[in-house]
Design an enzyme around this catalytic site. Structure first.
Site, PDB file in Angstrom:
ATOM      1  N   ASP A  41       0.861  -1.177   0.000  1.00 15.62           N
ATOM      2  CA  ASP A  41       0.000   0.000   0.000  1.00 15.62           C
ATOM      3  C   ASP A  41       0.906   1.238   0.000  1.00 15.62           C
ATOM      4  O   ASP A  41       2.041   1.185   0.439  1.00 15.62           O
ATOM      5  CB  ASP A  41      -0.866  -0.046   1.262  1.00 15.62           C
ATOM      6  CG  ASP A  41      -2.139   0.743   1.081  1.00 15.62           C
ATOM      7  OD1 ASP A  41      -2.266   1.426   0.054  1.00 15.62           O
ATOM      8  OD2 ASP A  41      -3.003   0.673   1.965  1.00 15.62           O
ATOM      9  N   ASP A  66      -8.197  -6.877  -0.255  1.00 15.55           N
ATOM     10  CA  ASP A  66      -7.406  -7.080   0.956  1.00 15.55           C
ATOM     11  C   ASP A  66      -8.278  -6.662   2.108  1.00 15.55           C
ATOM     12  O   ASP A  66      -9.102  -5.751   1.969  1.00 15.55           O
ATOM     13  CB  ASP A  66      -6.138  -6.211   0.937  1.00 15.55           C
ATOM     14  CG  ASP A  66      -6.445  -4.760   1.306  1.00 15.55           C
ATOM     15  OD1 ASP A  66      -6.286  -4.400   2.480  1.00 15.55           O
ATOM     16  OD2 ASP A  66      -6.865  -3.993   0.417  1.00 15.55           O
ATOM     17  N   CYS A  92     -15.487 -27.139   6.830  1.00 17.99           N
ATOM     18  CA  CYS A  92     -14.130 -26.648   6.571  1.00 17.99           C
ATOM     19  C   CYS A  92     -13.120 -27.766   6.790  1.00 17.99           C
ATOM     20  O   CYS A  92     -13.252 -28.559   7.715  1.00 17.99           O
ATOM     21  CB  CYS A  92     -13.837 -25.477   7.509  1.00 17.99           C
ATOM     22  SG  CYS A  92     -12.170 -24.804   7.347  1.00 17.99           S
ATOM     23  N   CYS A 123      -9.718 -27.065   7.003  1.00 13.98           N
ATOM     24  CA  CYS A 123      -8.433 -26.452   7.361  1.00 13.98           C
ATOM     25  C   CYS A 123      -7.818 -27.211   8.540  1.00 13.98           C
ATOM     26  O   CYS A 123      -8.479 -28.005   9.204  1.00 13.98           O
ATOM     27  CB  CYS A 123      -8.604 -24.966   7.700  1.00 13.98           C
ATOM     28  SG  CYS A 123      -9.186 -24.613   9.372  1.00 13.98           S
ATOM     29  N   CYS A 179      -9.746 -26.909  11.824  1.00  9.61           N
ATOM     30  CA  CYS A 179     -11.008 -27.653  11.883  1.00  9.61           C
ATOM     31  C   CYS A 179     -10.776 -29.166  11.872  1.00  9.61           C
ATOM     32  O   CYS A 179     -11.600 -29.925  12.364  1.00  9.61           O
ATOM     33  CB  CYS A 179     -11.928 -27.217  10.745  1.00  9.61           C
ATOM     34  SG  CYS A 179     -12.646 -25.574  11.062  1.00  9.61           S
ATOM     35  N   HIS A 236      -8.066 -20.345  10.856  1.00 11.46           N
ATOM     36  CA  HIS A 236      -9.334 -20.781  10.262  1.00 11.46           C
ATOM     37  C   HIS A 236      -9.964 -19.686   9.403  1.00 11.46           C
ATOM     38  O   HIS A 236     -10.451 -19.957   8.295  1.00 11.46           O
ATOM     39  CB  HIS A 236     -10.334 -21.233  11.329  1.00 11.46           C
ATOM     40  CG  HIS A 236     -11.717 -21.328  10.761  1.00 11.46           C
ATOM     41  ND1 HIS A 236     -12.118 -22.384   9.969  1.00 11.46           N
ATOM     42  CD2 HIS A 236     -12.756 -20.452  10.774  1.00 11.46           C
ATOM     43  CE1 HIS A 236     -13.350 -22.157   9.539  1.00 11.46           C
ATOM     44  NE2 HIS A 236     -13.763 -20.998  10.016  1.00 11.46           N
TER      45      HIS A 236
END
Lengths: 365, 365
Positions: free
Chosen positions: A62, A259, A297, A299, A302, A328
């Site tokens: 940025d 973002d 999920c 991930c 999880c 997560h």
């Protein structure tokens, strides 16, 4: 893009960002924060931002325009640039298109952003026009400054990005530069800002100054109007947005890139984003709930940990609560975007959008 | 053993604890903390501590005796047990050998600890004898209580550890119970405590009540005197110790097992343990130091990140500083113990001890 403000995506290691369940291809760094601390001399001495933080995938930096506006007590905006006081130590600092480009050149991200003025969401038409005109002049200066810096770099070899020799057969490294469309909530100004920013010519275009206090329908109206007019062969980046709903609705209106700190910041505050909506892990109903945060999920969090355990960690003040919720949430956001891309490729985006949105409002069981 | 007081080894994920560069085979949990929060009913409902936290390797649970002494305002020590106020909410609580065993039985760690009274390091001989006698009576009651609980569990099947059916051909699960040797700084009492604790008969023996305010030579003298007298066919565990030097010197005197918060707690405070001694990462001399924390370390952090970056993270208040320092410190401690075992196996421990100690005092370059 997960947001790595000061060189760290808060609460998560780079190994995890690269692991298959997240697989973040690009992260964001902040010129403003890194310029103030550790300072550009340190990052230069450590071989640029990639080397400094230990991340070899893509990055976007940025320009500092938004942070100067949102984090500091601005002293004076002049044609030359912005004078403000550092949020860290109150020191008087000055940021301009040229300085921002110089800093971003040292940081060496694959994508740099033009230095813009970010006006408040409710700004009146006259003031919005003045601010937009200034941002356009700064966009011109940003482009010229970065072009000159890169011409210099290329003469000297690939400085900034890598201390080693340029590899034979490799093109000289060039940072992409994105222009930023401003204009507040005024569609005519937004269209003019877009047209004149495209005239200057950038590698991609961002919609700035949204999600800064305006009403949500206003934001979506602007995106709906502006995004389809943005060059279709360049990335369309909506800055600082947003919730899972925002992402889907903005994609539906033509946006490619986002973002946002929501997955990381809200994770640290005990909030999980799931396929069935947001969840406050502090809630007593999770005390002995052995199910994962999100039953859909896959991930790492999880697969391993229960709602009951994460709730306990949060209430006990354990850092691991933030770490697990951040992981997560990033997995959920990045997976959502993967599913969006897959749905678009297979021509099923409308169906995906309907089903995803419906499920999102169904609430966790 | 990395210390996982409240069900989390602070600042590190279980995946990392299991990864090859740490490969922690056993971690410690605290009866006192877990009993107060989230409470035993929650952990029981979630299938025991292994299932609750998502850790399928070995665990040891402390009995709560030390925490009651170190963390609470003790109200009354009676023959029956200890009345105290919770450090969380000030609630009046009562812990006894029977209650500690009941809690540890539900937690279901592979190793439970007898409930002891932990006197201050400087305690006089008469008071130390009284306390030691009480600890011996509590050791007896701890053993009886856990035996009864396990007999009941075995009649009911493998309760606590796993909600599933016991596997065919598997022996009934039995928690090991370790006795704790007390006696303050008085060698005659320490020897008597050891002898009479061994008479009761435990699966392993711990030296408690050290590293609690006494001088370091006193600690090493007691270990030197007591450790060789401990049964050589049972684990010898020195509780709450210590620095890398302490580990090496205690191993030299016959100790097998340790637990300590130093690598995690000091990591959170910006201190790295290295092969050349302790390092304060805040130090300005690391500002542009691109070398890893420890040039001899091959942990994930040292492979990826520089001193300069970790210093920056620490000064910027980024959680990742704690995460990275914790990981490296645990890697250094666990690797040191691996090297100790290897040196013992190959008959080179004396040489290892000399070289390790010399290097430890050489200071980081």
């Amino acid at each position: 893009m997960p947001v790595g403000t000061a060189g760290s995506v808060k609460g998560i290691r780079f190994e995890e960002l690269q692991a298959p369940d997240l697989d973040a291809r690009i992260i964001l760094g902040n010129t403003y924060h890194l310029w103030l601390r550790p300072g550009i001399e340190v990052i230069k001495a450590c071989g640029g931002l990639h080397n400094f933080i230990g991340w070899d995938r893509a990055m976007l930096t940025d320009s500092g325009g938004f942070q100067v506006w949102s984090l500091t007590e601005i002293r004076k905006v002049t044609e030359e640039g912005t004078e403000f006081r550092s949020h860290i130590d109150g020191a008087l600092k000055f940021l301009s298109p040229e300085i921002s480009m110089e800093v971003q050149s040292v940081l060496g991200a694959e994508i740099a952003m033009a230095f813009d003025e970010c006006p408040p969401g409710q700004i009146e038409h006259d003031a919005a026009r003045q601010s937009m005109e200034l941002t356009l002049r700064w966009a011109n200066r940003s482009k010229e400054a970065l072009d000159q810096l890169q011409a210099g770099d290329n003469q000297r070899g690939s400085a900034g990005m890598d201390a080693g020799e340029p590899q034979a057969g490799m093109p000289a490294l060039r940072q992409a530069l994105f222009g930023i469309i401003q204009g507040g909530a005024h569609l005519d100004l937004r269209r003019e800002s877009l047209e004149r920013t495209v005239e200057i010519g950038f590698d991609g275009y961002a919609i700035g100054g949204l999600s800064v206090g305006e009403e949500k329908p206003v934001m979506l109206d602007i995106i709906e109007d502006i995004a389809p007019l943005m060059p279709s062969d360049k990335a369309r980046y909506l800055m600082g947005v947003g919730t899972p709903e925002d992402l889907i609705e903005s994609v539906a209106r033509g946006v490619d890139m986002f973002d946002c700190v929501l997955p990381t910041r809200n994770g640290r505050n005990g909030q999980a984003f799931t396929s069935r909506g947001k969840v406050n892990i502090k809630n007593a109903r999770f005390a002995t709930d052995t199910r994962p945060l999100d039953e859909q999920c896959s991930c790492a969090v999880c697969r391993r940990h229960s709602r009951a355990f994460i709730r306990h960690l949060y209430l006990a003040g354990e850092m691991l609560a933030s770490i697990l919720l951040t992981h997560h949430n990033l997995a959920f956001f990045l997976d959502t975007m993967r599913r969006v891309r897959q749905a678009i490729r297979s021509g099923q985006f409308a169906k995906f959008r309907r089903e995803f949105t419906e499920q999102l409002s169904s609430g966790l069981e």
